[in-house]
Motif scaffolding. Structure first.
Motif, mmCIF file in Angstrom:
data_model
loop_
_atom_site.group_PDB
_atom_site.id
_atom_site.type_symbol
_atom_site.label_atom_id
_atom_site.label_comp_id
_atom_site.label_asym_id
_atom_site.label_seq_id
_atom_site.Cartn_x
_atom_site.Cartn_y
_atom_site.Cartn_z
ATOM 1 N N ALA A 32 -9.019 -1.073 16.257
ATOM 2 C CA ALA A 32 -8.575 -2.126 15.342
ATOM 3 C C ALA A 32 -9.720 -3.088 15.023
ATOM 4 C CB ALA A 32 -7.395 -2.893 15.938
ATOM 5 N N TYR A 33 -10.546 -3.400 16.009
ATOM 6 C CA TYR A 33 -11.668 -4.324 15.806
ATOM 7 C C TYR A 33 -12.669 -3.747 14.808
ATOM 8 C CZ TYR A 33 -15.707 -7.250 16.850
ATOM 9 O OH TYR A 33 -16.786 -8.089 16.748
ATOM 10 N N PHE A 34 -13.126 -2.528 15.063
ATOM 11 C CA PHE A 34 -14.102 -1.938 14.154
ATOM 12 C C PHE A 34 -13.459 -1.557 12.819
ATOM 13 C CE2 PHE A 34 -16.403 -1.274 18.184
ATOM 14 C CZ PHE A 34 -17.560 -1.947 17.842
ATOM 15 N N GLY A 35 -12.194 -1.152 12.840
ATOM 16 C CA GLY A 35 -11.489 -0.850 11.596
ATOM 17 C C GLY A 35 -11.391 -2.065 10.695
ATOM 18 N N TYR A 36 -11.164 -3.237 11.285
ATOM 19 C CA TYR A 36 -11.092 -4.462 10.494
ATOM 20 C C TYR A 36 -12.410 -4.710 9.766
ATOM 21 C CZ TYR A 36 -11.233 -9.349 9.261
ATOM 22 O OH TYR A 36 -11.401 -10.512 8.566
ATOM 23 N N PHE A 37 -13.523 -4.582 10.463
ATOM 24 C CA PHE A 37 -14.811 -4.837 9.837
ATOM 25 C C PHE A 37 -15.147 -3.774 8.793
ATOM 26 C CE2 PHE A 37 -15.432 -7.558 13.569
ATOM 27 C CZ PHE A 37 -15.835 -8.708 12.923
ATOM 28 N N LEU A 62 -7.211 3.170 6.572
ATOM 29 C CA LEU A 62 -7.542 2.366 7.755
ATOM 30 C C LEU A 62 -6.548 1.222 7.963
ATOM 31 C CD1 LEU A 62 -11.411 1.999 7.987
ATOM 32 C CD2 LEU A 62 -9.867 2.878 9.695
ATOM 33 N N THR A 63 -6.199 0.542 6.895
ATOM 34 C CA THR A 63 -5.228 -0.548 7.023
ATOM 35 C C THR A 63 -3.881 -0.018 7.492
ATOM 36 O OG1 THR A 63 -6.369 -1.720 5.246
ATOM 37 C CG2 THR A 63 -4.175 -2.486 5.819
ATOM 38 N N SER A 64 -3.441 1.104 6.944
ATOM 39 C CA SER A 64 -2.170 1.693 7.379
ATOM 40 C C SER A 64 -2.233 2.144 8.836
ATOM 41 C CB SER A 64 -1.803 2.878 6.489
ATOM 42 O OG SER A 64 -1.596 2.445 5.167
ATOM 43 N N ALA A 65 -3.350 2.735 9.234
ATOM 44 C CA ALA A 65 -3.488 3.179 10.625
ATOM 45 C C ALA A 65 -3.457 2.000 11.584
ATOM 46 C CB ALA A 65 -4.796 3.964 10.790
ATOM 47 N N ILE A 66 -4.096 0.904 11.222
ATOM 48 C CA ILE A 66 -4.068 -0.281 12.074
ATOM 49 C C ILE A 66 -2.654 -0.849 12.163
ATOM 50 C CG2 ILE A 66 -4.873 -2.672 12.266
ATOM 51 C CD1 ILE A 66 -7.561 -1.684 11.099
ATOM 52 N N PHE A 97 -0.417 -1.055 15.594
ATOM 53 C CA PHE A 97 0.225 -2.256 16.140
ATOM 54 C C PHE A 97 1.716 -2.021 16.348
ATOM 55 C CE2 PHE A 97 -3.510 -4.768 14.789
ATOM 56 C CZ PHE A 97 -3.674 -5.531 15.943
ATOM 57 N N ALA A 98 2.350 -1.362 15.405
ATOM 58 C CA ALA A 98 3.781 -1.067 15.570
ATOM 59 C C ALA A 98 4.012 -0.205 16.813
ATOM 60 C CB ALA A 98 4.326 -0.366 14.320
ATOM 61 N N TYR A 99 3.173 0.791 17.029
ATOM 62 C CA TYR A 99 3.321 1.654 18.199
ATOM 63 C C TYR A 99 3.063 0.885 19.493
ATOM 64 C CZ TYR A 99 2.371 5.134 21.729
ATOM 65 O OH TYR A 99 2.381 5.850 22.891
ATOM 66 N N MET A 139 9.590 -3.149 13.305
ATOM 67 C CA MET A 139 8.127 -3.145 13.216
ATOM 68 C C MET A 139 7.614 -1.920 12.475
ATOM 69 S SD MET A 139 6.959 -4.771 16.803
ATOM 70 C CE MET A 139 5.297 -5.015 16.263
ATOM 71 N N TYR A 140 8.204 -0.758 12.735
ATOM 72 C CA TYR A 140 7.816 0.437 11.982
ATOM 73 C C TYR A 140 8.209 0.299 10.513
ATOM 74 C CZ TYR A 140 6.240 3.271 15.899
ATOM 75 O OH TYR A 140 5.528 3.762 16.952
ATOM 76 N N GLY A 141 9.340 -0.327 10.250
ATOM 77 C CA GLY A 141 9.748 -0.570 8.863
ATOM 78 C C GLY A 141 8.753 -1.463 8.137
ATOM 79 N N ILE A 142 8.281 -2.507 8.812
ATOM 80 C CA ILE A 142 7.287 -3.397 8.211
ATOM 81 C C ILE A 142 5.987 -2.630 7.939
ATOM 82 C CG2 ILE A 142 5.797 -5.388 8.687
ATOM 83 C CD1 ILE A 142 8.214 -6.644 10.137
ATOM 84 N N ALA A 143 5.593 -1.770 8.877
ATOM 85 C CA ALA A 143 4.377 -0.979 8.675
ATOM 86 C C ALA A 143 4.536 -0.013 7.501
ATOM 87 C CB ALA A 143 4.035 -0.215 9.947
ATOM 88 N N ILE A 144 5.695 0.606 7.377
ATOM 89 C CA ILE A 144 5.948 1.548 6.272
ATOM 90 C C ILE A 144 5.936 0.816 4.929
ATOM 91 C CG2 ILE A 144 7.717 3.028 5.225
ATOM 92 C CD1 ILE A 144 8.450 3.881 8.114
ATOM 93 N N VAL A 145 6.636 -0.303 4.853
ATOM 94 C CA VAL A 145 6.702 -1.056 3.597
ATOM 95 C C VAL A 145 5.314 -1.591 3.226
ATOM 96 C CG1 VAL A 145 7.633 -3.158 2.525
ATOM 97 C CG2 VAL A 145 9.145 -1.625 3.770
ATOM 98 N N SER A 146 4.577 -2.121 4.201
ATOM 99 C CA SER A 146 3.234 -2.637 3.924
ATOM 100 C C SER A 146 2.310 -1.531 3.446
ATOM 101 C CB SER A 146 2.647 -3.289 5.176
ATOM 102 O OG SER A 146 3.444 -4.363 5.584
ATOM 103 N N SER A 147 2.399 -0.371 4.072
ATOM 104 C CA SER A 147 1.567 0.752 3.658
ATOM 105 C C SER A 147 1.935 1.213 2.247
ATOM 106 C CB SER A 147 1.724 1.907 4.644
ATOM 107 O OG SER A 147 0.921 2.986 4.269
ATOM 108 N N ALA A 148 3.217 1.230 1.944
ATOM 109 C CA ALA A 148 3.654 1.632 0.603
ATOM 110 C C ALA A 148 3.193 0.630 -0.458
ATOM 111 C CB ALA A 148 5.178 1.771 0.572
ATOM 112 N N VAL A 149 3.283 -0.650 -0.153
ATOM 113 C CA VAL A 149 2.837 -1.672 -1.110
ATOM 114 C C VAL A 149 1.326 -1.570 -1.322
ATOM 115 C CG1 VAL A 149 2.524 -4.171 -1.404
ATOM 116 C CG2 VAL A 149 4.749 -3.256 -0.738
#
Length: 179
Positions: free
Chosen positions: A63-68, A99-103, A107-109, A123-133
């Motif tokens: 997550a740290y390196f993915g963010y950068f 990368l954003t979806s994987a992060i 976090f959800a996992y 939490m998985y629902g939020i990750a799915i909706v965020s990834s779709a948006v």
């Protein structure tokens, strides 16, 4: 009436200086945020390592390196011209989205392992909706917007600020600039 700048100093240089001050304060704020992120990541990695939680250590490092990487990709993507399509732009879109979806799913996992099933599903629902948006914003909306090039050269030129040479200059100011 006296000008609000020093004798011999160009008013446009004052505007440039204020822009430099804004960009310096933005860099300072970013440096504080990066320091805070680094400090908390190292602390979390240390605590996870001390509790022998190697999957959490791996996730925090990812997550740290993915963010950068995402931050750098967004910077490069925003510097590219918005009206042209290129393989580099497409690769940046895919990298940012994946990368954003994987992060987010990571976090959800990680948090769903110690939360109740209702919160885990949320939490998985939020990750799915965020990834779709995010997918919609980078692939569908940008492609739709790019295909409708409704700005002509005249209208885009009208939105640009004129250079000092293009403006009508007050004769008094012109004499002050020459001094």
């Amino acid at each position: 009436m006296l000008p609000n700048h020093f004798h011999g100093e160009n008013p446009t240089s004052l505007a440039r200086n204020s822009c430099n001050i804004c960009s310096e304060s933005l860099r300072y704020t970013q440096s504080i945020a990066y320091f805070y992120l680094t400090f908390n990541s190292i602390r979390t990695i240390w605590r996870a390592y001390m509790h022998n939680d190697i999957p959490m250590v791996a996730f925090i490092v990812f997550a740290y390196f993915g963010y950068f990487i995402v931050d750098h990709c967004l910077t490069v993507f925003n510097r590219l011209p918005s009206d042209e399509e290129s393989p580099k732009k497409e690769l940046l879109r895919v990298t940012i989205w994946s990368l954003t979806s994987a992060i987010m799913f990571g976090f959800a996992y990680q948090f769903s392992t110690f939360m109740g099933p209702t919160v885990a599903v949320l939490m998985y629902g939020i990750a799915i909706v965020s990834s779709a948006v995010l997918f919609y914003a980078h692939f569908i909306y940008d492609a739709h917007r790019g295909s409708k090039a409704f700005c002509s050269v005249k209208s885009s030129k009208a939105l640009q600020f004129p250079s000092p040479a293009d403006r009508d200059i007050d004769p008094d100011i012109k004499t002050l600039e020459q001094v």
